[in-house]
Every structure is written in structure tokens, then in C-alpha cells.
Design a protein around this motif. Structure first.
Motif, short mmCIF file in Angstrom:
data_model
loop_
_atom_site.label_atom_id
_atom_site.label_comp_id
_atom_site.label_asym_id
_atom_site.label_seq_id
_atom_site.Cartn_x
_atom_site.Cartn_y
_atom_site.Cartn_z
N SER A 76 0.77 -1.25 0.00
CA SER A 76 0.00 0.00 0.00
C SER A 76 0.80 1.30 0.00
CB SER A 76 -0.94 0.00 1.21
OG SER A 76 -0.19 -0.15 2.40
N ALA A 79 -1.16 4.18 -1.43
CA ALA A 79 -2.17 4.70 -0.49
C ALA A 79 -1.49 5.57 0.57
CB ALA A 79 -2.91 3.54 0.18
N GLY A 83 -2.33 9.58 1.53
CA GLY A 83 -2.52 10.21 2.85
C GLY A 83 -1.62 11.42 3.03
N ARG A 128 -7.68 7.75 -8.93
CA ARG A 128 -8.10 8.97 -8.25
C ARG A 128 -7.32 10.19 -8.73
NH1 ARG A 128 -8.19 5.24 -3.92
NH2 ARG A 128 -6.03 5.79 -3.53
N VAL B 53 -11.98 10.93 1.05
CA VAL B 53 -11.53 10.17 -0.12
C VAL B 53 -11.92 8.71 0.06
CG1 VAL B 53 -9.19 9.97 0.84
CG2 VAL B 53 -9.56 9.50 -1.56
N MET B 55 -11.26 5.08 -0.64
CA MET B 55 -10.11 4.28 -1.04
C MET B 55 -10.56 2.97 -1.69
SD MET B 55 -7.62 6.26 -0.14
CE MET B 55 -6.16 5.24 -0.16
N GLU B 56 -9.59 2.14 -2.09
CA GLU B 56 -9.94 0.90 -2.79
C GLU B 56 -9.97 -0.31 -1.85
OE1 GLU B 56 -7.31 2.81 -3.57
OE2 GLU B 56 -5.73 1.64 -2.62
N SER B 57 -9.59 -0.13 -0.60
CA SER B 57 -9.65 -1.24 0.36
C SER B 57 -9.34 -0.69 1.74
CB SER B 57 -8.60 -2.31 0.02
OG SER B 57 -7.31 -1.88 0.45
N HIS B 59 -7.08 -1.91 3.67
CA HIS B 59 -5.63 -1.89 3.84
C HIS B 59 -5.09 -0.54 3.38
CE1 HIS B 59 -1.39 -2.86 3.49
NE2 HIS B 59 -1.61 -3.96 4.16
N SER B 60 -5.57 -0.09 2.22
CA SER B 60 -5.15 1.20 1.71
C SER B 60 -5.68 2.34 2.58
CB SER B 60 -5.67 1.38 0.28
OG SER B 60 -4.94 0.57 -0.60
N THR B 63 -3.62 2.76 5.58
CA THR B 63 -2.30 3.30 5.24
C THR B 63 -2.41 4.81 5.04
OG1 THR B 63 -1.85 1.24 4.08
CG2 THR B 63 -0.29 3.02 3.75
N ALA B 64 -3.40 5.23 4.27
CA ALA B 64 -3.58 6.67 4.01
C ALA B 64 -3.90 7.40 5.31
CB ALA B 64 -4.69 6.88 2.99
N GLY B 66 -3.02 6.60 8.29
CA GLY B 66 -1.81 6.66 9.13
C GLY B 66 -0.81 7.68 8.62
N TYR B 86 -8.97 -6.98 7.37
CA TYR B 86 -8.28 -6.84 6.09
C TYR B 86 -7.14 -5.80 6.18
CZ TYR B 86 -7.56 -6.53 1.06
OH TYR B 86 -7.00 -6.56 -0.19
N GLU B 89 -2.59 -5.52 9.02
CA GLU B 89 -1.15 -5.24 8.96
C GLU B 89 -0.87 -3.79 9.34
OE1 GLU B 89 0.52 -5.38 5.00
OE2 GLU B 89 2.56 -5.28 5.76
N MET B 90 -1.76 -2.91 8.89
CA MET B 90 -1.50 -1.48 9.08
C MET B 90 -1.76 -1.01 10.50
SD MET B 90 -0.19 -1.11 6.35
CE MET B 90 0.43 0.50 6.79
#
Ligand SMILES: Cc1ncc(C[n+]2csc(CCOP(=O)(O)OP(=O)(O)O)c2C)c(N)n1
Ligand code: SF4
Lengths: 309, 407
Positions: A76, A79, A83, A128, B53, B55-57, B59-60, B63-64, B66, B86, B89-90
Motif C-alpha cells: 500500500s 495509499a 494520505g 483517483r 476520499v 479508497m480501494e480497500s 488496507h489502503s 495506510t492513508a 496513518g 483486512y 497489517e497497518m
């Protein structure tokens, strides 16, 4: 955009943002590309990284970078870039951050992260229209974990999980994913391939990309002495061979429109490139596997037969 | 202060708005969707100055969330169940980055089998990640705890992310009367987020880089542990300020008729309301029971729990989750907190109930209390957790199977 700062190799900026002293292997093509890329981008950069060889470039409490670094996770990094970009934007908009503190956001990942586990987040970020740079350092395998096959490994290559055996004499049987086309199909403003052997070409591409807002994607062929099986001093030579043999076309796509930035007039035989690396040794010893070498050559010829001159 | 009828989802969305969050990355999952729908609408109408926003999952999204928090934005997001897993991990990464965002988990049991109803296997799986964990019983608490979560998470003695748990359906879609705090009071309670070592052009930083020398890893983990322990006092300080501003207060645990009780039921989240009702009913029947609600699960409020439970005869821990092959996740934590006391309870009974939203009846509470008291009189201990399943439920299962097989 026709005026460029970069005419000859002498125009490579002197300023260093990546200083000597990293645990990466000598001759690592990925490091060469990263250093070059940084020179073209300038200093106000935050690198957003996914697990891979480059992750070990900095280890606490040391860093060879004179810019910012953010290791996120293997699937990721794009992603993570989202952020950071969004946070900088909103903080500037709300007046909580001085615009002089703004940064270019640059994702750097290996080919495994880019074409396998991270493809979902990459696609999301491009879709995006995220304003970022993405540099994929393609050593054609999972380097950091010991050179296992990724979907970017070329057909016929031996990796830690595609060792040639009597059942599979050619090593890797799967084709290399065409990440350039996958990215291009999202119609971002800019996609390019680069090589550490063609420095001016690479610098010009970054220079051009700087004019676009949105996703700017770079695929760099990065010879890997350890995984490819060659001398650290030969990285640039191998990268050049890949370009001259037509295996690594240098091109760009602006909003999906493809242009080749360098067309080798007389292509070197792919055999010259293959022969120079241990990962293809099984194609030559104990007996030469003419069929597979010819097939690799055929695929390259077919590619170039469609390229307009 | 305005009184409003709000669902739990609306209440936490209001909390995010009142907290003046900067950034809301999102991904839909039932029963969390209402929260992100409301927030996206407010942003699109210009009622909130934030970036939303999709996101696509998860997990993403995590991440964003964080990286944005580490960059200095106040970040809010919400998820549920498999979404939380899902992105798992993050969770560890965000905590390790010391990025103090707030995540609302709308509790929902985890597949398989798939269900939409709540229990706490999802949120308790995140127990060890470094996130602070707040558990809400009702809609007002859901709103208030989000404000608390920012206040505690962003404190420089803490700097850890936080999860606020609200039960799916039971809170997310239940409308209750809520006191909506006034913006100026919230601003006073919640000063602007002042990030530590954010990413700036003038001061390059390196975040999340590897530690290849083993003691360094422990060094960072111990720091996180100490920071999380600090959160207990920071929470108490916050509670004092909150009380001055809003005339209501919260402690890490809540006692209900505990003082003179012989047997105390320990619970968390919205089902604690049913537990309190049961306690009232059992009191009328002459049982000296009480209920202890765990509101702050990480950091674990050991001292408060000892204060409430020492000297009691029996403790019945109702876990709305199951660590398969062992029992409840909360019970061993309660037992460990009490073990070294001279006057520790005679019996600590682990009970599993309410999985996948299954109701807990008065009869079941009564039964669990009886089992505990009987064990105490026999000077015996439980042999494994008590798995509550009622006769009417067994009959229901049987009849459904019969219908499906055409019988
Ligand atoms: C979720 C997850 N799965 C697996 C790994 C293990 N892992 C670490 S680095 C790596 C290889 C990365 O390969 P690539 O992206 O090609 O980059 P390179 O190392 O070749 O530069 C893998 C598989 C991980 N870090 N995270
Ligand atoms: S294994 Fe290859 S890609 Fe990785 S650091 Fe070494 S040379 Fe570079």
C-alpha cells in the motif's frame, strides 16, 4: 517543453541527495536509478516506500537520504502517498502549514510490490488522479527475499522459485506482466520507462513529468548483480544491452499516447544480453536451448515490428 | 447544548465534525456505511472543511489514514469486522508510527459463517496492536468517547491511535436522545493537533525505517507500552475537563450496584445495558449482584478493576467473543489482574454469550450467577468457559434445519 536543461551527461545535477553509505549490494541498479531520479526531482521530496530491497537503504538510526522517507507496507505505498498528499493539501488550505513546506510525494517500490501485491493500491491511486510520482525499480524478481519469481520476471529466467529442472528446463514459464500497459490503460498524464544506462533520457523524462499534475509513473530497469548473476561493475553495461537488444524499450506515454524516445537502429541479438547473466545460464548449458532463445527473440522482434518509426 | 435524536452512526459522525477533523479516508462495509455517507455529504456541502476520499480497500484506507496523521492532519475513519481484519497489517504500523488517528469500529462478528450482527472478535483482535481501545455502551457515550479518543491519543505523553467500538445495529442504527456538545466547548476540550516530527520540506525525517539491531525493536515497543500506560492518567485528566464543560463524566470502568455486591458481572459495550437490567431484576429477587463495565480496554485499567472486584465472592465475566479452543478474550485479563490479591474473588467464571448478536436473556444472567455462586460454595472452579445457548434457540435451529431439508 522542447527546451531542456539536460543535453549531455555533463548536465547531470551535481547536488547529491543520496549520500554514500547504505547496506544495499554494490552495483545495485535500483540505487543508481533512485539517486539519478532524486537529482532530477530536487530536494523537497518525501519517498514513500513498500517492502523491498530499497527499504533497507536506511536502517535506524542512519539514513543516507537528505530528504524525507516513509516506509509504509508492501501492498500500500501508493495509499500512503495519498494520505501524505491529502494531508499536506488540506493543511495548506486551512492555513495550518506554510506552502514553502510542501513536498513532492514519490512512491518507490520493487516490481513485486508494483505488479503483484501492490497493484490494487497502485490502480486506486492512479484512478483517483493522485498528484504523485511512482518509481518502480524493476529487478525482475522479489530481490529482498532472495530473488523469487514475481509477475515481472521474464520468461526463461531462473529465480529462487523458478529453478530450471528437467520438467521445466526453461526456468520461468510465465510471461512478464506489462506494467507499462496496465498503467497506461488508466490514462494518467505521464508514464515512462527509463534505464540507468540512458541518463539524459531519464532526466529529460523526469523534467517533462514535472509539468503534469496527477500520477507520473516510471518503470526503471534495474540490474541486480546478486540476482542476475553478474559483476557489480557491469550493471550499467547490462542495462544498456537490454536497451540495445530491444528488450527494454525506452518510451513514454502522455495521456496514453505512446512515443519511443530511443529506437535502436540495429538491435543486438537478445542472446548477447541473456548470455551475460547467470539467471539465464541454463538456456546455454549443458546444451543450448535454441527454441526458447528464438522465442524470446521472436517476441522482441514482434514488439518492434509494431513500433512506428 | 442541543438535544437531538441520533443514531450511533450519526452521533460519531457529529463527533468527527465537532472535532474538526481534516481528513476522512473511507471504504464501505455494513454496518459502518451510514457514518461515511453522512461525512461525505457534509464535506460535499461544505459543512465540514475536510478531504473525504474513498479508497480501494481497508488496507489502503488505513495506510492513508496513518500517513496523513503522521503528516499532521487530524484523521477520522470507520470500519467493521472483516474490514478491520483486512487492514490488520497497518494497525501495527500506524501505532508504530505513533500516528494518533481515531477509528470507529462498528462491531460485527467475523465470517465464516458470515453475519451482520455484532460481537467483539473483530475489535479484540486488534488488542495487541498498540491502538487504544474505548468501548461505548450507548449513543451518547459513542459520541463522547470519540472526543475523548482524540484528546487522549494526541496528547504528547501518549501519541497512539485509538479505536472507539460501537456495536453494529444495537448502537449504529439505534436512535437515542443525545446531548450534542456545543462547538466552542468542544474546541476548548480539544485543542488543535500538534504533531511531533511531521513531514516537512524544511526538516527531513525518516519514518517507519527498519531496526536491524534487536534491542532497538524492544526499545520502541517498550516506549509504546509506556505511552499506552500514560493514557490512563491522561484519560482521567480529560474526564475532569470534560465534566467541567459538559457536566457528565467517564471513568475507565463503570460500576453499577457494585459496592455491596457479592457477585459482579463484568461486561463491555451495548449488551452491558441488558446486563444492568438483569442486575436490577436480580436485586429485586434478593441477589446481591452488581455489574462492572469495562470502558477503556487498552490500556487495561487494572487498578480500577482491582478496586471494584477485590473482596467479592464471585466474578462472572461475560465475553461476547470467543478465542476458539480457549474461551473468552477478556476473562483471562480480569483473572490476571486479581490473581495476586489476598482477598481475590473465590470464583472467576468465564462465560461466552451474545456471539453474532445473539441476545442474552435475564434467565441466562441468572443462570450464570447461580453457577458461579454454586462453584463458590463447593470451593470448586469452572472446568472451561460456560457457553450460553438457550433451549428456545436450540429448537429454532432444529426447526430451521427441518424446514430446509423439506421435513
Ligand atoms: C504483506 C507482505 N508480504 C510479504 C512480505 C515480504 N517481502 C519483503 S520484501 C519482499 C520482496 C520485494 O520484492 P520487490 O517488490 O520486487 O522489490 P525488491 O526487493 O526486488 O527491490 C517481500 C516479498 C512483506 N514485507 N509484506
Ligand atoms: S539484491 Fe539486487 S536489487 Fe537488491 S540490493 Fe542487491 S543488487 Fe540491489
Amino acid at each position: 517543453m522542447s527546451v531542456t536543461k539536460y543535453r549531455t551527461i555533463k548536465d547531470v545535477p551535481r547536488e547529491e541527495f543520496l549520500v554514500p553509505g547504505t547496506p544495499l549490494c554494490a552495483g545495485c541498479g535500483a540505487l543508481l536509478v533512485m539517486r539519478l531520479f532524486h537529482k532530477a526531482l530536487g530536494g523537497d521530496v518525501v519517498w514513500v516506500n513498500a517492502a523491498g530491497c530499497i527499504t533497507l537503504m536506511a536502517t535506524f538510526p542512519y539514513t543516507p537520504l537528505r530528504s524525507s522517507w516513509f516506509y509504509t507496507a508492501m501492498p500500500s505505498a501508493p495509499a500512503g502517498a495519498q494520505g501524505i498528499r491529502d494531508a499536506l493539501d488540506i493543511l495548506i488550505k486551512k492555513g495550518k502549514l506554510d506552502p514553502s513546506e510542501n513536498l513532492k510525494v514519490v512512491v518507490i517500490t520493487g516490481d513485486g510490490a508494483a505488479s503483484d501485491i501492490g497493484l490494487q493500491s497502485t490502480s486506486g491511486a492512479i484512478h483517483r488522479g493522485l498528484d504523485f510520482f511512482y518509481l518502480c525499480v524493476d529487478n525482475e524478481a522479489y530481490g529482498n527475499t532472495g530473488f523469487q519469481a514475481s509477475s515481472s520476471s521474464p520468461i526463461g529466467s531462473g529465480t529462487a522459485t523458478t529453478k530450471p529442472t528437467p520438467l521445466y528446463p526453461m526456468g520461468n514459464v510465465l510471461p512478464k506482466k506489462d506494467l507499462f500497459e496496465i498503467w497506461r490503460s488508466h490514462k494518467p498524464p505521464y508514464v515512462a520507462t527509463i534505464s540507468p544506462s540512458h541518463v539524459v533520457d531519464a532526466l529529460r523524462k523526469v523534467e517533462k513529468a514535472l509539468n503534469f499534475k496527477g500520477p507520473k509513473l516510471f518503470l526503471a530497469l534495474c540490474p541486480c548483480p546478486t540476482g542476475w548473476g553478474m559483476e557489480p561493475s557491469e550493471s550499467v553495461k547490462l542495462a544498456r544491452l537490454a536497451v540495445e537488444a530491444g528488450i527494454w524499450p525506452l518510451k513514454e506515454a502522455v495521456y496514453g499516447e505512446v512515443t519511443h524516445t530511443y529506437i535502436p537502429l540495429k538491435r543486438r541479438p537478445v542472446e548477447d544480453y541473456l548470455k551475460a547473466q547467470r539467471r539465464f545460464a541454463h538456456l546455454f548449458k549443458p546444451v543450448k536451448n535454441e527454441g526458447i532463445i528464438a522465442e524470446i527473440q521472436r517476441q522482441v522482434d514482434e514488439y518492434w515490428s509494431k513500433v512506428e518509426r | 447544548m442541543v438535544l437531538k435524536m441520533l443514531t450511533g452512526s450519526q452521533a460519531v459522525a457529529w463527533a468527527a465534525r465537532l472535532a474538526r477533523v481534516d481528513y476522512i479516508p473511507a471504504y464501505p462495509i455494513t454496518p459502518q456505511t451510514e457514518i461515511i455517507e453522512i461525512l461525505s455529504e457534509w464535506v460535499r456541502k461544505g459543512e465540514m472543511e475536510a478531504i473525504f476520499v474513498q479508497m480501494e480497500s481497508e488496507h489502503s484506507l488505513f495506510t492513508a489514514a496513518g500517513t496523513a496523521a503522521a503528516t499532521g492532519a487530524r484523521v477520522f475513519t470507520a470500519t467493521s469486522s472483516q474490514g478491520l481484519l483486512y487492514g490488520f497489517e497497518m494497525l501495527y504500523s500506524i501505532a508504530g508510527w505513533r500516528a494518533p488517528l481515531v477509528l470507529v469500529n462498528v462491531a460485527r462478528a467475523v465470517a465464516a459463517p458470515i453475519t451482520l450482527e455484532p460481537d467483539h472478535n473483530d475489535v479484540l483482535a486488534a488488542r495487541d496492536s498498540g491502538f487504544l481501545q474505548f468501548h461505548a455502551e450507548n449513543v451518547q457515550e459513542a459520541l463522547d468517547l470519540v472526543l475523548f479518543a482524540y484528546r487522549v491519543a494526541e496528547d504528547h505523553r501518549v501519541l497512539l491511535p485509538a479505536i472507539v467500538n460501537i456495536d453494529g445495529f444495537h448502537l449504529s442504527f439505534t436512535r437515542e436522545r443525545v446531548e450534542l456538545p456545543e462547538q466552542s466547548f468542544v474546541d476548548e476540550f480539544l485543542p488543535e493537533y500538534n504533531p511531533v516530527n511531521p513531514i516537512r520540506a524544511s526538516e527531513p525525517v525518516a519514518k517507519g525505517i527498519p531496526v536491524l539491531i534487536p534491542p532497538l525493536y524492544s526499545f520502541f515497543k517498550y516506549q509504546m507500552h509506556m505511552a499506552s500506560r500514560n493514557a490512563l492518567n491522561v484519560f482521567r485528566e480529560a474526564a475532569k475537563d470534560f465534566e467541567k464543560l459538559f457536566s457528565r463524566t467517564y471513568a475507565p470502568v463503570e460500576e453499577y450496584m457494585v459496592e455491596d455486591a457479592d457477585t459482579v458481572i463484568v461486561m463491555s459495550n451495548s449488551f452491558a445495558s441488558a446486563g444492568k437490567q438483569a442486575v436490577s431484576a436480580l436485586r429485586e429477587e434478593g441477589h446481591k449482584v452488581g455489574l462492572l463495565k469495562i470502558r477503556l480496554f487498552r490500556p487495561f485499567p487494572t487498578d480500577d478493576i482491582i478496586k471494584s472486584l477485590r473482596g467479592k465472592k464471585c466474578v462472572v465475566v461475560i465475553d461476547q467473543n470467543i478465542s476458539v479452543g480457549k474461551g473468552g478474550i477478556m476473562c483471562p485479563e480480569i483473572a490476571e489482574a486479581l490473581y495476586h490479591l489476598e482477598d481475590r474473588p473465590r470464583v472467576i467464571l468465564p462465560v461466552i454469550a451474545g456471539l453474532g448478536g445473539k441476545s442474552i436473556s435475564l434467565e441466562e444472567f441468572r443462570y450464570a450467577v447461580r453457577v458461579a455462586e454454586r462453584l463458590a460454595s463447593l470451593k470448586a472452579g469452572p472446568d472451561g468457559p460456560l457457553l450460553l445457548f438457550r433451549e428456545d434457540e436450540a429448537i429454532l435451529v432444529e426447526s430451521l434445519l427441518k424446514t430446509a431439508s423439506g421435513g
